[in-house]
Design an enzyme around this catalytic site. Structure first.
Site, PDB file in Angstrom:
ATOM      1  N   LYS A  13       2.437  -2.217  -1.318  1.00  0.00           N
ATOM      2  CA  LYS A  13       1.727  -2.496  -0.055  1.00  0.00           C
ATOM      3  C   LYS A  13       1.875  -1.324   0.923  1.00  0.00           C
ATOM      4  O   LYS A  13       0.906  -0.879   1.505  1.00  0.00           O
ATOM      5  CB  LYS A  13       2.294  -3.759   0.624  1.00  0.00           C
ATOM      6  CG  LYS A  13       2.181  -5.020  -0.192  1.00  0.00           C
ATOM      7  CD  LYS A  13       2.735  -6.218   0.560  1.00  0.00           C
ATOM      8  CE  LYS A  13       4.207  -6.127   0.864  1.00  0.00           C
ATOM      9  NZ  LYS A  13       5.076  -6.120  -0.340  1.00  0.00           N
ATOM     10  N   ARG A 127      12.756   3.088  -5.993  1.00  0.00           N
ATOM     11  CA  ARG A 127      12.212   3.429  -4.667  1.00  0.00           C
ATOM     12  C   ARG A 127      13.245   4.191  -3.861  1.00  0.00           C
ATOM     13  O   ARG A 127      14.416   3.844  -3.826  1.00  0.00           O
ATOM     14  CB  ARG A 127      11.816   2.158  -3.914  1.00  0.00           C
ATOM     15  CG  ARG A 127      11.448   2.437  -2.457  1.00  0.00           C
ATOM     16  CD  ARG A 127      10.548   1.398  -1.848  1.00  0.00           C
ATOM     17  NE  ARG A 127      11.169   0.098  -1.693  1.00  0.00           N
ATOM     18  CZ  ARG A 127      10.528  -0.968  -1.219  1.00  0.00           C
ATOM     19  NH1 ARG A 127       9.247  -0.883  -0.877  1.00  0.00           N
ATOM     20  NH2 ARG A 127      11.144  -2.114  -1.120  1.00  0.00           N
ATOM     21  N   ARG A 160      17.329   1.683  -0.407  1.00  0.00           N
ATOM     22  CA  ARG A 160      17.542   0.643   0.609  1.00  0.00           C
ATOM     23  C   ARG A 160      18.549  -0.390   0.097  1.00  0.00           C
ATOM     24  O   ARG A 160      18.521  -0.754  -1.076  1.00  0.00           O
ATOM     25  CB  ARG A 160      16.210  -0.051   0.913  1.00  0.00           C
ATOM     26  CG  ARG A 160      15.365   0.683   1.910  1.00  0.00           C
ATOM     27  CD  ARG A 160      13.943   0.183   2.001  1.00  0.00           C
ATOM     28  NE  ARG A 160      13.779  -1.260   2.002  1.00  0.00           N
ATOM     29  CZ  ARG A 160      12.596  -1.869   2.077  1.00  0.00           C
ATOM     30  NH1 ARG A 160      11.477  -1.146   2.173  1.00  0.00           N
ATOM     31  NH2 ARG A 160      12.514  -3.173   2.054  1.00  0.00           N
TER      32      ARG A 160
HETATM   33  P1  ADP Z   1       5.987  -2.527  -0.897  1.00  0.00           P
HETATM   34  O1  ADP Z   1       5.587  -1.934   0.416  1.00  0.00           O
HETATM   35  O2  ADP Z   1       4.965  -3.496  -1.430  1.00  0.00           O
HETATM   36  O3  ADP Z   1       7.365  -3.133  -0.862  1.00  0.00           O
HETATM   37  P2  ADP Z   1       6.068   0.257  -1.823  1.00  0.00           P
HETATM   38  O4  ADP Z   1       4.742   0.775  -1.376  1.00  0.00           O
HETATM   39  O5  ADP Z   1       7.268   0.709  -1.049  1.00  0.00           O
HETATM   40  O6  ADP Z   1       6.039  -1.362  -1.964  1.00  0.00           O
HETATM   41  O7  ADP Z   1       6.230   0.639  -3.379  1.00  0.00           O
HETATM   42  C1  ADP Z   1       7.413   0.247  -4.104  1.00  0.00           C
HETATM   43  C2  ADP Z   1       7.847   1.400  -5.010  1.00  0.00           C
HETATM   44  O8  ADP Z   1       6.869   1.598  -6.043  1.00  0.00           O
HETATM   45  C3  ADP Z   1       7.979   2.738  -4.268  1.00  0.00           C
HETATM   46  O9  ADP Z   1       9.042   3.455  -4.862  1.00  0.00           O
HETATM   47  C4  ADP Z   1       6.631   3.424  -4.542  1.00  0.00           C
HETATM   48  O10 ADP Z   1       6.762   4.842  -4.483  1.00  0.00           O
HETATM   49  C5  ADP Z   1       6.292   2.922  -5.947  1.00  0.00           C
HETATM   50  N1  ADP Z   1       4.853   2.751  -6.169  1.00  0.00           N
HETATM   51  C6  ADP Z   1       3.910   2.340  -5.280  1.00  0.00           C
HETATM   52  N2  ADP Z   1       2.686   2.278  -5.862  1.00  0.00           N
HETATM   53  C7  ADP Z   1       2.872   2.632  -7.156  1.00  0.00           C
HETATM   54  C8  ADP Z   1       2.005   2.726  -8.299  1.00  0.00           C
HETATM   55  N3  ADP Z   1       0.689   2.439  -8.216  1.00  0.00           N
HETATM   56  N4  ADP Z   1       2.541   3.106  -9.478  1.00  0.00           N
HETATM   57  C9  ADP Z   1       3.891   3.365  -9.571  1.00  0.00           C
HETATM   58  N5  ADP Z   1       4.751   3.282  -8.562  1.00  0.00           N
HETATM   59  C10 ADP Z   1       4.257   2.913  -7.359  1.00  0.00           C
HETATM   60  P1  AMP Z   2       9.648  -4.829   3.724  1.00  0.00           P
HETATM   61  O1  AMP Z   2       9.961  -3.501   4.291  1.00  0.00           O
HETATM   62  O2  AMP Z   2       8.260  -5.316   4.051  1.00  0.00           O
HETATM   63  O3  AMP Z   2       9.963  -4.928   2.239  1.00  0.00           O
HETATM   64  O4  AMP Z   2      10.619  -5.880   4.451  1.00  0.00           O
HETATM   65  C1  AMP Z   2      12.030  -5.794   4.311  1.00  0.00           C
HETATM   66  C2  AMP Z   2      12.681  -7.067   4.833  1.00  0.00           C
HETATM   67  O5  AMP Z   2      12.394  -7.225   6.241  1.00  0.00           O
HETATM   68  C3  AMP Z   2      12.209  -8.374   4.192  1.00  0.00           C
HETATM   69  O6  AMP Z   2      12.872  -8.658   2.977  1.00  0.00           O
HETATM   70  C4  AMP Z   2      12.562  -9.374   5.300  1.00  0.00           C
HETATM   71  O7  AMP Z   2      13.950  -9.658   5.343  1.00  0.00           O
HETATM   72  C5  AMP Z   2      12.226  -8.589   6.575  1.00  0.00           C
HETATM   73  N1  AMP Z   2      10.812  -8.801   6.979  1.00  0.00           N
HETATM   74  C6  AMP Z   2       9.817  -7.876   7.015  1.00  0.00           C
HETATM   75  N2  AMP Z   2       8.663  -8.432   7.414  1.00  0.00           N
HETATM   76  C7  AMP Z   2       8.923  -9.749   7.627  1.00  0.00           C
HETATM   77  C8  AMP Z   2       8.132 -10.871   8.010  1.00  0.00           C
HETATM   78  N3  AMP Z   2       6.811 -10.748   8.275  1.00  0.00           N
HETATM   79  N4  AMP Z   2       8.748 -12.077   8.124  1.00  0.00           N
HETATM   80  C9  AMP Z   2      10.059 -12.218   7.874  1.00  0.00           C
HETATM   81  N5  AMP Z   2      10.851 -11.216   7.479  1.00  0.00           N
HETATM   82  C10 AMP Z   2      10.301  -9.984   7.349  1.00  0.00           C
END
Ligand code: ADP
Ligand code: AMP
Length: 218
Positions: A13, A127, A160
């Protein structure tokens, strides 16, 4: 243009939201980034949020909703935004919906980045995040130019705390219980679009651009 990114933790995302924000010149708003910035700065909100984040739980709606509504009321959001990680519960979606209805507005698209659970643990353990500018990398799929260093701002990259496998399992459970129902919520509104999130990130982005083109956005 107002877009919501849906999908499991690690589905991509944030990666896609940043690309959308760049191309269409709208702000990328990540509640996770806002919480992490607060943790880094040692604010009261950060300390409260950290208790939940470290366990892979959601931060309570009361805290999260206020932050988000304040953020989208900022002047840079006038022409739209891409929300990443919000809403994550039905009550959050309802509050956002109500706030938009009051403005005579609505979400244009909720884009569901679809990645099966089997791929998620690998995505998350690889990641690496920059806590300074919010950029994310993957040690195998999307590596930085220099290992451990952010391409954009030169700060160190970290795994993280909540990306460790035991926490990721909790986060996936929380996703299925509390966030997945949003797929039906936005589907019922006719704004849900699903893209395959398992392919290369540029191909995921191309699919999203095609969807947005349909709505007259080049
Ligand atoms: P989210 O925001 O949904 O938690 P991220 O955008 O941070 O996910 O992506 C999670 C991990 O997967 C990161 O390390 C990112 O670089 C990697 N990633 C994102 N899109 C792809 C893809 N299409 N193919 C492989 N790895 C990806
Ligand atoms: P993210 O960076 O989106 O993966 O979010 C990391 C963490 O932040 C999540 O696992 C939750 O603990 C908290 N968080 C982020 N967005 C929300 C939301 N909309 N509602 C509740 N918790 C959130």
């Amino acid at each position: 243009m107002k877009i919501i990114m849906l999908g499991a933790p690690g589905a991509g995302k944030g990666t896609q939201a940043k690309m959308i924000a760049d191309k269409y010149q709208i702000p990328h708003i990540s509640t996770g980034d806002i919480f992490r910035a607060n943790i880094k700065n040692g604010t009261e909100l950060g300390m409260e949020a950290k208790k939940y984040m470290d366990q892979g739980l959601l931060v309570p709606d009361e805290l999260t909703v206020k932050i988000l509504l304040d953020r989208v009321a900022q002047p840079d959001c006038e022409n739209g935004y891409v929300l990443d990680g919000f809403p994550r519960t039905i009550p959050q979606a309802e509050v956002l919906d109500k706030a938009l209805v009051e403005l005579g507005d609505a979400i244009d698209y909720a884009i569901n980045v679809d990645v099966p659970d089997e791929n998620i643990i690998n995505r998350m353990s690889g990641r690496r995040a920059c806590l300074s500018c919010g950029a994310t990398y993957h040690i195998v799929h999307i590596p930085p130019k220099t290992e451990g260093v952010c391409d954009k701002c030169g700060q160190p990259l970290v795994l993280r705390d909540d990306d460790k496998p035991e926490t990721v399992k909790n986060r996936l459970n929380v996703y299925h219980e509390q966030t997945q129902p949003l797929i039906d919520f936005y589907s019922a509104k006719g704004v849900l679009r699903t893209v395959d999130g398992t392919v290369d990130m540029q191909d995921v982005f191309n699919a999203i651009v095609e969807i947005l083109k349909d709505a007259g956005n080049n």
